[in-house]
Scaffold this active site. Structure first.
Site: not given
Lengths: 383, 204
Positions: A323, A356-357, A227, A157
């Site tokens: 992602d 994305h994680d 967040r 990332s």
């Protein structure tokens, strides 16, 4: 907390701090007179210093990439799945350095640190830091640790942006460059998400123009919202469906707004609230700006291939099919630019539903491809 | 497969590659050919491969591999980016061979293509008997084959003509690597695997 430390963990680790008294000139035109960088190391540096790896962290990451700080820790470091004895980044073979970047809130100099000029926390007066500034400071940390050339600089990332920038900025100081789930620049959509996150914090009544420390408060709601928004973009639609579906916490609708009714609401609130306890809003603002500003091609008529012309490293680029924050197409742009320069590059596009994680999660093809690449590096240095 | 036991067509076509060339291998599998060419011909370049396990094998072998579906085309490669673009035993599994062949020759100076010859006498015989061919060169059953575009030597040559592609060289072999007088005389009947070297026709 771990009852016992797993055998394939680096175990208990202790962060160290390096103080730098030489001023650091920053991209924004300002200078940091002196600063600290907090870091951890795993494994041993070999005699000729050829087995050092630098790990660059993402938006909310820090120096604690692997192992535990104490037996009371609830969780290990953020990349425990990938760093440790026998893992893809094998600490039996490599000397791994992981630092908290400048502007961070975990021990390196940042907005929460005291400004020697005022004796108060920097807060909003902390200069905006760029990816290029981070690389500059990481080079100095490497020199301090006696590392002339990294076997590899590795990041996912925003961390992948740093490793990419390393290859351009200091082509002779790394042999391999690993860029995972990254992009050579943010899209308008990415910047838009960051802007909403920033506005959530900036408009929180507790923000006090960034001087909330002086008011003994924190912009809790804003940071939490930022967040929560981030988490939505780190997961894929499929992953959210699989994880939460439309499951109700109490099994029924309550016809109200207060309680988190759906499991997904409860998850986001929990992630947001727990983040407030461990992160700083000014740091979050800085990190999102570093993301937005990163665009190495902008000095080269938007031609990434030209920007990468100085690079000498060999590259591994990985992306994940689901992602959408840093989609495979963004990684392909990097691969394409490297290939135009005839640089050595391998690219794995990993089938994964986690969004994305995924770059933090154990996925068989990802582990296999990443391990194969790291083993190649190990072979070069006879580790 | 170790480089000493190269697939038949690989050994043959590596003789066509000039030393120190820059090559692209479409459907590079586990990277055997590229590794062989790197050692024997000092070539540089990349392989494109879709299968994750093969991608990992390439990475382990130190072969530059780019994971990619060839059916997505080659549009992000620039004109004349490579000396050779190779495609071994992959043409028959491509969705649009008639689009991929010109693309190969747009990004490469020369193309090298190998494929199993559907016109081989054993295939013809099996078809005459009313069954789809299964052989050493065509080892799949009709229901589990990845091959969707079978062709004969003549079919391939007709397509080249239609696409204005010049055939520089053609060879036919059996899966044991061997050629023979018979194969050279009746390639479309006796050749099991076809190996072609092609390039764009110069504009007239």
């Amino acid at each position: 907390m771990p009852e016992s430390i797993p055998e394939n963990s680096v175990g208990l680790v202790k962060p160290q701090t390096a103080h730098f008294a030489q001023p650091l000139a920053l991209d924004c035109g300002r200078t940091l007179a002196a600063y600290d960088l907090i870091y951890e190391t795993y494994g041993k540096l070999n005699a000729d210093g050829s087995n050092a790896l630098l790990i660059c962290h993402a938006l909310s990451g820090d120096h604690h990439a692997a192992g535990y700080h104490s037996m009371l820790d609830r969780k290990p470091g953020w990349w425990e799945n990938y760093i440790g004895p026998g893992k893809p980044i094998d600490t039996n073979q490599f000397f791994v350095v992981s630092l908290n970047n400048l502007g961070g809130c975990k021990g390196s100099t940042g907005p929460t640190s005291l400004d020697p000029k005022t004796g108060k926390a920097y807060g909003p007066d902390f200069p905006i830091i760029t990816v290029r500034d981070w690389v500059e400071s990481q080079v100095l940390l490497g020199e301090r640790l006696g590392i002339k050339q990294w076997a590899a600089v590795i990041g996912g990332s925003l961390g992948g942006m740093q490793s990419l920038q390393w290859s351009i900025q200091y082509p002779d100081k790394l042999r391999h460059c690993v860029v995972i789930a990254a992009a050579s620049k943010l899209s308008a959509q990415n910047i838009a998400f960051n802007e909403v996150a920033r506005q959530a914090m900036l408009r929180d009544p507790e923000f006090h123009e960034g001087r909330y420390y002086e008011h003994n408060t924190v912009p809790k709601r804003g940071l939490m919202l930022a967040r929560m928004l981030g988490h939505i973009t780190y997961l894929s639609d499929d992953a959210m469906r699989a994880k939460f579906g439309r499951e109700l916490r109490e099994g029924k609708l309550n016809f109200g707004f207060d309680a988190a009714e759906f499991q997904v609401e409860s998850y986001l609130r929990y992630q947001g609230e727990s983040f407030v306890d461990r992160f700083d809003a000014n740091t979050y603002l800085l990190m999102t700006k570093a993301l937005d500003y990163f665009d190495p091609a902008s000095d080269y008529e938007d031609d990434l291939a030209k920007a990468l012309a100085p690079a000498k490293a060999q590259f591994l680029v990985c992306s994940f099919t689901s992602d959408w924050r840093f989609a495979p197409a963004r990684s392909r742009e990097i691969v394409h630019a490297l290939q135009q320069n005839r640089l050595a590059v391998s690219y794995a596009e990993i089938e994964a539903h986690q969004g994305h994680d995924a770059f933090l999660i154990k996925i068989p093809h990802y582990i296999a491809a990443f391990s194969a690449y790291m083993q190649r590096i190990a072979k070069e240095i006879n580790a | 497969m170790s480089p000493n036991h190269l697939r038949t067509d690989l050994e043959l076509l590596s003789n066509w590659i000039q030393p120190s060339s820059h090559v692209l291998d479409l459907g590079c599998g586990d990277g055997t050919l590229l590794e062989h060419l790197r050692q024997q011909r000092q070539v540089t370049g990349y392989g494109l491969e879709i299968d994750p396990e093969n991608v990992t094998r390439c990475i382990a072998a130190g072969v530059n591999v780019i994971q990619r579906d060839l059916d997505e085309g080659l549009s992000d490669f620039k004109d004349n980016a490579f000396d050779y673009v190779m495609m071994t035993q992959t043409l028959q599994a491509i969705r649009c061979p008639d689009q991929l062949l010109p693309e190969m020759l747009r990004i490469g100076r020369e193309g090298i293509v190998t494929f199993p010859n559907f016109g081989h006498w054993l295939a013809r015989l099996q078809l005459l008997r009313g069954r789809m061919p299964v052989s050493r060169a065509l080892p799949y059953q009709w229901y589990d084959t990845p091959n969707i575009h079978h062709c004969t030597l003549r079919d391939f040559e007709a397509l080249c003509q239609k696409l204005n592609i010049q055939i520089l060289e053609c060879m036919v072999v059996d899966p044991e690597h061997k050629s023979s007088w018979g194969m050279r005389t009746f390639p479309n009947l006796l050749g099991e695997i076809a190996v072609y070297r092609i390039q764009r026709c110069l504009e007239t």
